[in-house]
Design an enzyme around this catalytic site. Structure first.
Site, PDB file in Angstrom:
ATOM      1  N   TYR A  99      43.351  78.620  93.852  1.00 35.45           N
ATOM      2  CA  TYR A  99      44.648  77.792  93.879  1.00 35.45           C
ATOM      3  C   TYR A  99      45.022  78.173  95.218  1.00 35.45           C
ATOM      4  CZ  TYR A  99      44.062  77.322  89.012  1.00 35.45           C
ATOM      5  OH  TYR A  99      43.620  77.116  87.608  1.00 35.45           O
TER       6      TYR A  99
ATOM      7  N   GLY B  44      39.182  80.238  90.134  1.00 32.19           N
ATOM      8  CA  GLY B  44      39.480  80.442  88.755  1.00 32.19           C
ATOM      9  C   GLY B  44      39.880  79.219  87.924  1.00 32.19           C
TER      10      GLY B  44
ATOM     11  N   ASN C  59      39.098  79.284  83.769  1.00 30.39           N
ATOM     12  CA  ASN C  59      40.260  79.666  82.871  1.00 30.39           C
ATOM     13  C   ASN C  59      40.843  78.815  81.868  1.00 30.39           C
ATOM     14  OD1 ASN C  59      42.111  77.625  83.959  1.00 30.39           O
ATOM     15  ND2 ASN C  59      42.334  78.839  85.863  1.00 30.39           N
TER      16      ASN C  59
ATOM     17  N   MET D 111      46.278  77.215  81.056  1.00 32.59           N
ATOM     18  CA  MET D 111      47.374  77.521  80.762  1.00 32.59           C
ATOM     19  C   MET D 111      48.343  77.344  81.819  1.00 32.59           C
ATOM     20  SD  MET D 111      47.201  80.246  77.579  1.00 32.59           S
ATOM     21  CE  MET D 111      48.943  80.239  77.061  1.00 32.59           C
TER      22      MET D 111
ATOM     23  N   VAL E 162      32.337  85.269 103.210  1.00 31.61           N
ATOM     24  CA  VAL E 162      32.728  85.999 104.317  1.00 31.61           C
ATOM     25  C   VAL E 162      32.729  87.686 104.213  1.00 31.61           C
ATOM     26  CG1 VAL E 162      35.006  86.271 105.697  1.00 31.61           C
ATOM     27  CG2 VAL E 162      34.258  84.013 104.689  1.00 31.61           C
TER      28      VAL E 162
ATOM     29  N   GLU F  69      49.409  85.002  74.426  1.00 29.75           N
ATOM     30  CA  GLU F  69      48.816  83.705  74.018  1.00 29.75           C
ATOM     31  C   GLU F  69      48.220  83.912  72.637  1.00 29.75           C
ATOM     32  OE1 GLU F  69      46.425  83.435  77.692  1.00 29.75           O
ATOM     33  OE2 GLU F  69      44.730  82.924  76.304  1.00 29.75           O
TER      34      GLU F  69
ATOM     35  N   HIS G  84      44.032  88.401  85.092  1.00 29.62           N
ATOM     36  CA  HIS G  84      45.079  88.035  85.835  1.00 29.62           C
ATOM     37  C   HIS G  84      45.295  89.078  87.057  1.00 29.62           C
ATOM     38  CE1 HIS G  84      47.062  85.793  82.229  1.00 29.62           C
ATOM     39  NE2 HIS G  84      46.002  85.103  82.749  1.00 29.62           N
TER      40      HIS G  84
ATOM     41  N   GLY H 186      46.719  84.655  95.112  1.00 27.32           N
ATOM     42  CA  GLY H 186      47.385  85.704  93.948  1.00 27.32           C
ATOM     43  C   GLY H 186      47.642  87.102  94.648  1.00 27.32           C
TER      44      GLY H 186
ATOM     45  N   ASN I   6      50.894  83.455  82.273  1.00 25.85           N
ATOM     46  CA  ASN I   6      49.893  82.988  83.019  1.00 25.85           C
ATOM     47  C   ASN I   6      49.978  82.663  84.570  1.00 25.85           C
ATOM     48  OD1 ASN I   6      50.044  82.480  80.314  1.00 25.85           O
ATOM     49  ND2 ASN I   6      47.972  82.516  80.037  1.00 25.85           N
TER      50      ASN I   6
ATOM     51  N   PHE J  13      48.475  81.136  87.355  1.00 22.84           N
ATOM     52  CA  PHE J  13      48.164  80.157  88.387  1.00 22.84           C
ATOM     53  C   PHE J  13      49.242  79.359  89.045  1.00 22.84           C
ATOM     54  CE2 PHE J  13      45.896  77.566  84.970  1.00 22.84           C
ATOM     55  CZ  PHE J  13      46.391  76.141  84.948  1.00 22.84           C
TER      56      PHE J  13
HETATM   57  P1  FAE Z   1      40.795  82.365  92.988  1.00 25.11           P
HETATM   58  O1  FAE Z   1      41.267  81.335  91.933  1.00 25.11           O
HETATM   59  O2  FAE Z   1      40.194  83.655  92.280  1.00 25.11           O
HETATM   60  O3  FAE Z   1      40.003  81.896  93.847  1.00 25.11           O
HETATM   61  C1  FAE Z   1      39.435  82.766  94.945  1.00 25.11           C
HETATM   62  C2  FAE Z   1      38.011  82.231  95.354  1.00 25.11           C
HETATM   63  O4  FAE Z   1      37.703  82.907  96.682  1.00 25.11           O
HETATM   64  C3  FAE Z   1      37.092  82.264  94.538  1.00 25.11           C
HETATM   65  O5  FAE Z   1      36.339  80.847  94.336  1.00 25.11           O
HETATM   66  C4  FAE Z   1      35.899  83.183  95.095  1.00 25.11           C
HETATM   67  O6  FAE Z   1      34.516  82.851  94.545  1.00 25.11           O
HETATM   68  C5  FAE Z   1      36.197  82.950  96.394  1.00 25.11           C
HETATM   69  N1  FAE Z   1      35.871  84.161  97.221  1.00 25.11           N
HETATM   70  C6  FAE Z   1      36.324  85.489  97.118  1.00 25.11           C
HETATM   71  N2  FAE Z   1      35.812  86.305  97.985  1.00 25.11           N
HETATM   72  C7  FAE Z   1      35.349  85.651  98.908  1.00 25.11           C
HETATM   73  C8  FAE Z   1      34.635  85.741 100.247  1.00 25.11           C
HETATM   74  N3  FAE Z   1      34.707  87.227 100.698  1.00 25.11           N
HETATM   75  N4  FAE Z   1      33.968  84.549 100.839  1.00 25.11           N
HETATM   76  C9  FAE Z   1      34.178  83.602 100.240  1.00 25.11           C
HETATM   77  N5  FAE Z   1      34.690  83.396  99.121  1.00 25.11           N
HETATM   78  C10 FAE Z   1      35.146  84.222  98.413  1.00 25.11           C
HETATM   79  O7  FAE Z   1      42.164  83.100  93.664  1.00 25.11           O
HETATM   80  N6  FAE Z   1      45.607  81.846  84.802  1.00 25.11           N
HETATM   81  C11 FAE Z   1      46.599  80.869  84.188  1.00 25.11           C
HETATM   82  O8  FAE Z   1      47.486  80.602  84.820  1.00 25.11           O
HETATM   83  N7  FAE Z   1      46.289  80.449  82.915  1.00 25.11           N
HETATM   84  C12 FAE Z   1      45.077  80.547  82.439  1.00 25.11           C
HETATM   85  O9  FAE Z   1      45.276  79.824  81.148  1.00 25.11           O
HETATM   86  C13 FAE Z   1      44.162  81.452  82.726  1.00 25.11           C
HETATM   87  N8  FAE Z   1      43.134  81.946  82.130  1.00 25.11           N
HETATM   88  C14 FAE Z   1      42.167  82.616  82.645  1.00 25.11           C
HETATM   89  C15 FAE Z   1      40.941  82.789  82.081  1.00 25.11           C
HETATM   90  C16 FAE Z   1      40.032  83.462  82.794  1.00 25.11           C
HETATM   91  C17 FAE Z   1      38.605  83.791  82.127  1.00 25.11           C
HETATM   92  C18 FAE Z   1      40.143  84.090  83.827  1.00 25.11           C
HETATM   93  C19 FAE Z   1      39.099  84.856  84.678  1.00 25.11           C
HETATM   94  C20 FAE Z   1      41.374  83.845  84.799  1.00 25.11           C
HETATM   95  C21 FAE Z   1      42.293  83.087  84.052  1.00 25.11           C
HETATM   96  N9  FAE Z   1      43.475  82.906  84.576  1.00 25.11           N
HETATM   97  C22 FAE Z   1      44.518  82.155  84.155  1.00 25.11           C
HETATM   98  C23 FAE Z   1      43.884  83.486  85.910  1.00 25.11           C
HETATM   99  C24 FAE Z   1      43.754  82.376  87.210  1.00 25.11           C
HETATM  100  O10 FAE Z   1      42.363  81.852  86.794  1.00 25.11           O
HETATM  101  C25 FAE Z   1      43.969  83.047  88.503  1.00 25.11           C
HETATM  102  O11 FAE Z   1      45.047  83.956  88.460  1.00 25.11           O
HETATM  103  C26 FAE Z   1      43.601  82.199  89.611  1.00 25.11           C
HETATM  104  O12 FAE Z   1      42.378  81.654  89.696  1.00 25.11           O
HETATM  105  C27 FAE Z   1      43.957  83.295  91.031  1.00 25.11           C
HETATM  106  O13 FAE Z   1      43.858  82.175  92.110  1.00 25.11           O
HETATM  107  P2  FAE Z   1      43.733  82.492  93.494  1.00 25.11           P
HETATM  108  O14 FAE Z   1      43.927  81.459  94.408  1.00 25.11           O
HETATM  109  O15 FAE Z   1      44.601  83.811  93.998  1.00 25.11           O
END
Ligand code: FAE
Length: 493
Positions: free
Chosen positions: A10, A104, A108, A111, A239, A349, A434, A462, A472, A474
Site C-alpha cells: 500500500y 499484502g 488479504n 476488508m 533490498v 470480523e 496486521h 504500515g 483492518n 490497509f
Molecule cells: P505490504 O503490503 O506488506 O508491502 C510490503 C512489500 O514490500 C511486500 O510486497 C514485500 O514483499 C516487500 N518487501 C519487503 N521487504 C523487502 C525488501 N527488503 N526488498 C524488497 N521488497 C521488500 O506493506 N488488511 C486490511 O485492511 N483488510 C483485510 O481484509 C486484511 N486481510 C489480511 C489477510 C492476510 C492473510 C494478510 C497477510 C494481511 C491482511 N491485511 C488486511 C493486512 C494488510 O494486507 C497489510 O496491513 C498491508 O498489506 C500492509 O501494507 P504495507 O504497505 O505496510
C-alpha cells in the site's frame, strides 16, 4: 537518477502513483514475483484447498493460520518457491505478509475499513484528523476501488450463510454488527454465485491470491502509476542495504533471486530519494540493521520500536447442527461485530472457513486494543534482526475477545472449538495478519515520514502506525501515505 521505492504494498503503491504523476521517474524494487503469468494448471494462484509452491514464500510445508482440524495437523508438503504468502516466524508470533507486486493486497481479505475518528486521533495525535477524514480517507477509498455488498443480496446469498449465522448469534447476545466494505468486486461475486463467471472468492481463494474479482494494488494504484510511463518495477529483487553514497544520494544494495530463492545476482544503484515501503516488518528490519551496522548511524533510537499486532486474536465456536454455516463460503468477510465502545474494545470480523464441506464452524478474527508493544533488535552474532514479542503479551487481546464470545456462547448454548489452533488450544493468539509500527510517525520519523538526519529517505508504509488502528489497517496505511506524499511532493521535490 530515479527515485527508488522499496516494496510494492500500500505505501509503495501510493508513493509510486503520486511520484510518477508528479513527473518523477520511479523504480520499485520488490522481493516477490509479479503475479501475471499462469502456472502449468492455467491459473496464476492456487486455492486454499489445494496449496502448492505458489502459496508460500520459500517453505517446504504450508503454515496455515488454522493449522489443525479435529486436533490433527492439516499442513502439507509443498515445493519451495517464492510463493505469495509469507508466514514469517519470530519466537513469540507468526507474522503473515504478502509477497509479490502488490504486497499484502494480493493475499488479504480485502476488508476496507476507515478507523473510528476518536481512535485515530488517539493513536496519531499529531495528524490533522479533519484533513484525513475530509480528504485522504475518501481519496484512499476511491483509489483502492472500495465497494459494498448489496444488503438484499447478502440476505439471500448461499455463500454468506456463515456471515448471517455469525451476525444473528452476535445480535442475540446483544452486540452490534456492521457491514464492512471491501475491494472485492461484489458485482463479480454476484455473478459467481449465479454461476455465470469463473469462481474465485467462491472457490476458496483468498490468502493464496485471487484469480478473479479482487481489486488488488496491481489493478489499481500500480496500474495507474504504470500508465504514466514513468514507473519501472524490478520483481524478485530484495533490498539488503541503504547508505549514503559518495557525493550525493543513497547507495541501495540488492540481491536478485530466482523463484527457488537462490541468488542470481547482487546489484547496487544510487538514488536521490529512497522510500521505505517494505511493510512494518520489512522496513523495520532494514532500518534497524542499517543503524546497528553503522550504515545509517544517526537514525533515531525510536527506529525499531512501537511494534504491535493490531490486537489480533482468532477464535472459533462450535455451531448447532440445525444451524449450518454452509458448504459454500465466500472468502471475503463482509460483517463485523463492533464492541469497540466498551471497556474491553473488540472489532471482530466474521471470517469464512471455506473448506467446501459443512463444518458448523463460526470463525472470528478479533481486533482488540492491546497496549503491549514489541521491538526489533539487531543480533550481532547472527547478523539478523529479531522481533521481541512474547505470546503472553497477547493476553489482553484474549481477555477482551473472551468477553464477547463467552457472552455469545452463553446465549447460544455453544462452546469454543479447541481443535483448530493446536490440540486443546482455543485461542489463535500467536499469529497476526496486521503487523504495524516499528518506525512510528512523529517518533522515528518527522510528522510526514521523513527520516531525520537523512534528507531524501522516507518511510511510507504500515511501520508508521503505532501498533494499532482498531480496524483492518490497509485503508489507514493508504490514506496516511496519500497525506504524506502530498506534503513531500509539495515541499521536497
Ligand atoms: P505490504 O503490503 O506488506 O508491502 C510490503 C512489500 O514490500 C511486500 O510486497 C514485500 O514483499 C516487500 N518487501 C519487503 N521487504 C523487502 C525488501 N527488503 N526488498 C524488497 N521488497 C521488500 O506493506 N488488511 C486490511 O485492511 N483488510 C483485510 O481484509 C486484511 N486481510 C489480511 C489477510 C492476510 C492473510 C494478510 C497477510 C494481511 C491482511 N491485511 C488486511 C493486512 C494488510 O494486507 C497489510 O496491513 C498491508 O498489506 C500492509 O501494507 P504495507 O504497505 O505496510
Amino acid at each position: 537518477m530515479p527515485t527508488l521505492v522499496i516494496g510494492s504494498g500500500y505505501g509503495g503503491a501510493v508513493a509510486a502513483l503520486r511520484l510518477t504523476r508528479a513527473g518523477v521517474d520511479t523504480h520499485i524494487v520488490e522481493m516477490g514475483r509479479a503475479w501475471t503469468t499462469p502456472g502449468a494448471d492455467g491459473r496464476i494462484f492456487c486455492d486454499m484447498l489445494n496449496p502448492d509452491g505458489r502459496a508460500y514464500w520459500l517453505r517446504t510445508r504450508t503454515a496455515q493460520p488454522v493449522g489443525h482440524l479435529l486436533g490433527l495437523p492439516v499442513d502439507r508438503g509443498i515445493d519451495r518457491y517464492t510463493g505469495v504468502l509469507d508466514a514469517e516466524d519470530f519466537p513469540g508470533i507468526r507474522v503473515y505478509q504478502g509477497r509479490g507486486v502488490g504486497g499484502g493486497s494480493l493475499v488479504n481479505g480485502g476488508m476496507a475499513v476507515v478507523p473510528r475518528r476518536a481512535y485515530f486521533e488517539e493513536i496519531l495525535p499529531g495528524v490533522d484528523a479533519d484533513e484525513m477524514y475530509r480528504t485522504y480517507f475518501p481519496r484512499a477509498n476511491a483509489g483502492l476501488g472500495v465497494n459494498e455488498v448489496d444488503p438484499a443480496w447478502f440476505e439471500s446469498a448461499e455463500c454468506y450463510r456463515f456471515a448471517r449465522v455469525g451476525r444473528d448469534a452476535a445480535r442475540r447476545a446483544g452486540f452490534a454488527t456492521t457491514f464492512v466494505p471491501n475491494v472485492y468486486d461484489f458485482d463479480y461475486m454476484e455473478q459467481e454465485q449465479a454461476g455465470r463467471v469463473p469462481r474465485s472468492a467462491l472457490a476458496s481463494e483468498v490468502i493464496y491470491g485471487n484469480n478473479h474479482g479482487k481489486r488488488s494494488l496491481d489493478k489499481t494504484y500500480l496500474a495507474a502509476a504504470a500508465a504514466t510511463g514513468r514507473l519501472t518495477i524490478s520483481p524478485l529483487h530484495t533490498v539488503t542495504g541503504v547508505a549514503p553514497a559518495a557525493g550525493r544520494g543513497y547507495r541501495v544494495e540488492m540481491v536478485q533471486t530466482d523463484t527457488s530463492g537462490a541468488t542470481v545476482a547482487t546489484k547496487s544503484v544510487v538514488a536521490d530519494r529512497v522510500f521505505f515501503a517494505a511493510g512494518s516488518v520489512g522496513t523495520s528490519k532494514l532500518l534497524v540493521a542499517m543503524k546497528a551496522l553503522g550504515r545509517l548511524p544517526d537514525l533515531p533510537d525510536a527506529v525499531g520500536r512501537g511494534w504491535g499486532n493490531n490486537g489480533n486474536v482468532m477464535v472459533a465456536r462450535v455451531g448447532h447442527v440445525w444451524n449450518p454455516t454452509g458448504a459454500l463460503q465466500s472468502g471475503m468477510p463482509v460483517v463485523g461485530i463492533d464492541n469497540w465502545a466498551s471497556s474491553a474494545p473488540v472489532f471482530a470480523e466474521i471470517a469464512p472457513f471455506p473448506a467446501g464441506v459443512e463444518l458448523w464452524i463460526s470463525l472470528y478474527l478479533a481486533i482488540t486494543k492491546n497496549p503491549n508493544r514489541g521491538g526489533f533488535a539487531f543480533d550481532q552474532t547472527t547478523g539478523t534482526v529479531g522481533l521481541n514479542w512474547q505470546t503472553a503479551q497477547n493476553r489482553p487481546s484474549v481477555e477482551a475477545a473472551r468477553t464477547v464470545f463467552d457472552a455469545v456462547n452463553r446465549k447460544e448454548g455453544t462452546v469454543y472449538r479447541s481443535d483448530l489452533f493446536g490440540v486443546g488450544k482455543v485461542w489463535g493468539d500467536d499469529l497476526t495478519y496486521h503487523p504495524l509500527g516499528g518506525c512510528v510517525l512523529g517518533q522515528a520519523t518527522d510528522a510526514y515520514g521523513r527520516l531525520p538526519g537523512y534528507p531524501g529517505l522516507y518511510v511510507v508504509d504500515g511501520s508508521l502506525i503505532p501498533g494499532s488502528t482498531g480496524v483492518n489497517p490497509f485503508v489507514t496505511i493508504t490514506a496516511l501515505a496519500e497525506r504524506n506524499l502530498d506534503k513531500i511532493i509539495m515541499t521536497d521535490l
